[in-house]
Design an enzyme around this catalytic site. Structure first.
Site, PDB file in Angstrom:
ATOM      1  N   TYR A  45      -7.034  -7.411  -2.752  1.00  0.00           N
ATOM      2  CA  TYR A  45      -6.193  -7.664  -3.929  1.00  0.00           C
ATOM      3  C   TYR A  45      -4.853  -8.248  -3.529  1.00  0.00           C
ATOM      4  O   TYR A  45      -4.493  -8.270  -2.349  1.00  0.00           O
ATOM      5  CB  TYR A  45      -5.994  -6.363  -4.721  1.00  0.00           C
ATOM      6  CG  TYR A  45      -5.033  -5.385  -4.072  1.00  0.00           C
ATOM      7  CD1 TYR A  45      -5.409  -4.648  -2.959  1.00  0.00           C
ATOM      8  CD2 TYR A  45      -3.739  -5.239  -4.564  1.00  0.00           C
ATOM      9  CE1 TYR A  45      -4.520  -3.775  -2.358  1.00  0.00           C
ATOM     10  CE2 TYR A  45      -2.843  -4.352  -3.970  1.00  0.00           C
ATOM     11  CZ  TYR A  45      -3.242  -3.628  -2.863  1.00  0.00           C
ATOM     12  OH  TYR A  45      -2.364  -2.770  -2.253  1.00  0.00           O
ATOM     13  N   LYS A 159      -5.429  -6.346   3.148  1.00  0.00           N
ATOM     14  CA  LYS A 159      -4.953  -5.793   1.870  1.00  0.00           C
ATOM     15  C   LYS A 159      -6.167  -5.424   1.021  1.00  0.00           C
ATOM     16  O   LYS A 159      -6.515  -6.107   0.057  1.00  0.00           O
ATOM     17  CB  LYS A 159      -4.044  -6.793   1.150  1.00  0.00           C
ATOM     18  CG  LYS A 159      -3.198  -6.132   0.052  1.00  0.00           C
ATOM     19  CD  LYS A 159      -2.088  -7.043  -0.422  1.00  0.00           C
ATOM     20  CE  LYS A 159      -1.329  -6.454  -1.594  1.00  0.00           C
ATOM     21  NZ  LYS A 159      -0.427  -5.351  -1.227  1.00  0.00           N
ATOM     22  N   GLU A 192       4.989   1.941   7.899  1.00  0.00           N
ATOM     23  CA  GLU A 192       5.188   1.364   6.567  1.00  0.00           C
ATOM     24  C   GLU A 192       4.979   2.482   5.561  1.00  0.00           C
ATOM     25  O   GLU A 192       4.575   3.585   5.923  1.00  0.00           O
ATOM     26  CB  GLU A 192       4.217   0.209   6.310  1.00  0.00           C
ATOM     27  CG  GLU A 192       2.749   0.615   6.307  1.00  0.00           C
ATOM     28  CD  GLU A 192       1.808  -0.557   6.005  1.00  0.00           C
ATOM     29  OE1 GLU A 192       2.288  -1.629   5.621  1.00  0.00           O
ATOM     30  OE2 GLU A 192       0.590  -0.368   6.156  1.00  0.00           O
ATOM     31  N   LEU A 216       0.660  -3.748   6.876  1.00  0.00           N
ATOM     32  CA  LEU A 216       0.355  -4.947   6.113  1.00  0.00           C
ATOM     33  C   LEU A 216       1.499  -5.945   6.274  1.00  0.00           C
ATOM     34  O   LEU A 216       2.672  -5.546   6.232  1.00  0.00           O
ATOM     35  CB  LEU A 216       0.197  -4.598   4.626  1.00  0.00           C
ATOM     36  CG  LEU A 216      -0.169  -5.789   3.734  1.00  0.00           C
ATOM     37  CD1 LEU A 216      -1.614  -6.198   3.957  1.00  0.00           C
ATOM     38  CD2 LEU A 216       0.092  -5.477   2.278  1.00  0.00           C
TER      39      LEU A 216
END
Lengths: 296, 296
Positions: A45, A159, A192, A216
């Protein structure tokens, strides 16, 4: 944008979604229960901001979408130019002045078996909703974070929609009355957030984990680093920990938050506990870039 | 079973699925695109065999389903007795003599945000399809495997729908013309397959990885260990590697495969390269248990 209804007429009931070739009322937008996105998290996505009809860094988002599809061996459902048209039309049918475009591709639907037939037609959905913004309180006081040792898979550079670990992280943050959970590796390096990247200011430099399989490659992260470099701020992409001396600020980045200060972590103040000057500067630079789009 | 249509009348077109309170034609069975199962892999599942209308170890499957829901903090969508009734009715509407019942629960549907509202109604879907069986060739010659260093998340004890890593593993096996990918840890210990458990025969003992966060507590795995113990076969739940001297057989277990020999791994023969006697014995014991159900 002139032909679209004013925002006030757009209530959740009359939003429109693109699903596999058709624009349908969002409330009636469905996929088959044997869509592999639903049964296997077999999809990817993107979330793109749209400011006054102009997409923010759409190119890099679509580049990453293609990389994500390639990484899991799913074909793009259509040519890139057509995808761009569908994204534009989805916004035109849901023309929020500040919009959040959601694009999801899955391998398609088939009777459930781990190994998919190679003849599947990928599923493509696109929605446009109002872009959420950080509250005034978060902007004034900063967000709060917790750290969790990373228990996600080892391909966080993709992702993908296999986001359950991130959901569990966000839930744990919420249980601890914090806004975000930040993943750390076994050595305490901050990787992250569950839905954000995180950057620190250490000895005046902007520091963030380098791109590898553990993080990511956030588009907003990349924009922020670019803006910093252009502003003459030194950037270091290297592993870092919260207890480094000289750490004065933390900030998170994401499409919906742009740049947001993180002022507490695990209940302790980050730096002096207030939004820091470099965070503020980078947020202003980011907002200026978004306002430039608005004036285009 | 007397009131149901004969199997021959059940084609894929007229299967029926249970979706959130209704029985609908499978071809029209859908969930909302903002179901969190579709956008976040925020859900869990079970696959149960049904032999001539009798469910194989339904209790342990539903126990595990409840544990999986609890682990991700999703409420069960209904009371257990009602769930059992829905499962039974789903089979009655799709009465394959050997059926595979698929049950999936997700957190429900809501506008996309990592943190879900706590007011959601969970999604429940149930399907019944014909139970696939291993081919005669696989039974005669054994399945083939490859090993991959585990890149999945660290909560593989939860039977979640966040299965993308397993899909990638199965794809890699397929690319290498093998049937299954088996995950190994950094020390080469064999954990489990992408959709199966794996057991070895080492020095005449049945050996398999102990239950921890790296493996799913397979119901068929557990049944197989129980059958072995009752047959006087020594069982060891411990980490093991493929290069242990004394390793003579490997077998995989799953709802759809029962017990199946694995006769090659990474292109090399396991043991003498033929289905082994202990595997054969355990498969026969498992099939006998299933046939007992048929005669109930």
């Amino acid at each position: 944008m002139s032909s679209t209804a004013p925002l006030s007429e757009k209530s959740p009931e009359n939003l429109t979604a693109y699903v596999n070739g058709d624009f349908v009322a969002l409330e009636n937008a469905t996929v088959h229960i044997e869509d592999r996105g639903f049964q296997f998290a077999d999809g990817v996505y993107e979330v793109v901001a749209c400011i006054h009809g102009h997409f923010l860094d759409l190119g890099p988002h679509l580049d990453r979408l293609q990389r994500s599809c390639a990484a899991i061996d799913v074909a793009m459902p259509c040519a890139r130019a057509q995808l761009e048209e569908l994204i534009a039309e989805t916004w035109q049918r849901n023309p929020f002045d500040d919009a959040m475009i959601y694009i999801q591709i899955t391998r398609g639907a088939a009777p459930r078996a781990h190994l998919a037939p190679d003849t599947l037609t990928p599923t493509l959905i696109i929605t446009s909703r109002e872009l959420p913004r950080p509250s005034d309180e978060k902007l004034a006081c900063g967000a709060s974070g917790i750290t969790l040792e990373d228990f996600r898979w080892k391909r966080c550079d993709i992702k993908s929609i296999a986001l359950l670990a991130s959901i569990m992280g966000k839930q744990e943050a919420h249980r601890q009355a914090a806004d975000e959970a930040f993943w750390t590796d076994a050595d305490g390096h901050v990787l992250e957030g569950s839905s954000t990247n995180i950057l620190a200011v250490i000895d005046g430099k902007l520091v963030t984990h380098p791109l590898d399989h553990q993080v990511l490659g956030g588009i907003t992260r990349s924009m922020t680093l670019d803006l910093a470099r252009k502003a003459g701020i030194a950037v270091e992409e290297r592993p870092w920990t919260l207890d480094e001396s000289g750490l004065s600020e933390c900030m998170l980045t994401s499409t919906t938050n742009a740049v947001l200060p993180v002022c507490s972590m695990n209940g302790k103040a980050v730096g002096n506990g207030k939004p820091g000057p470099l965070t503020g500067k980078l947020r202003q630079l980011m907002l200026a870039a978004m306002e430039d789009l608005r004036r285009t």
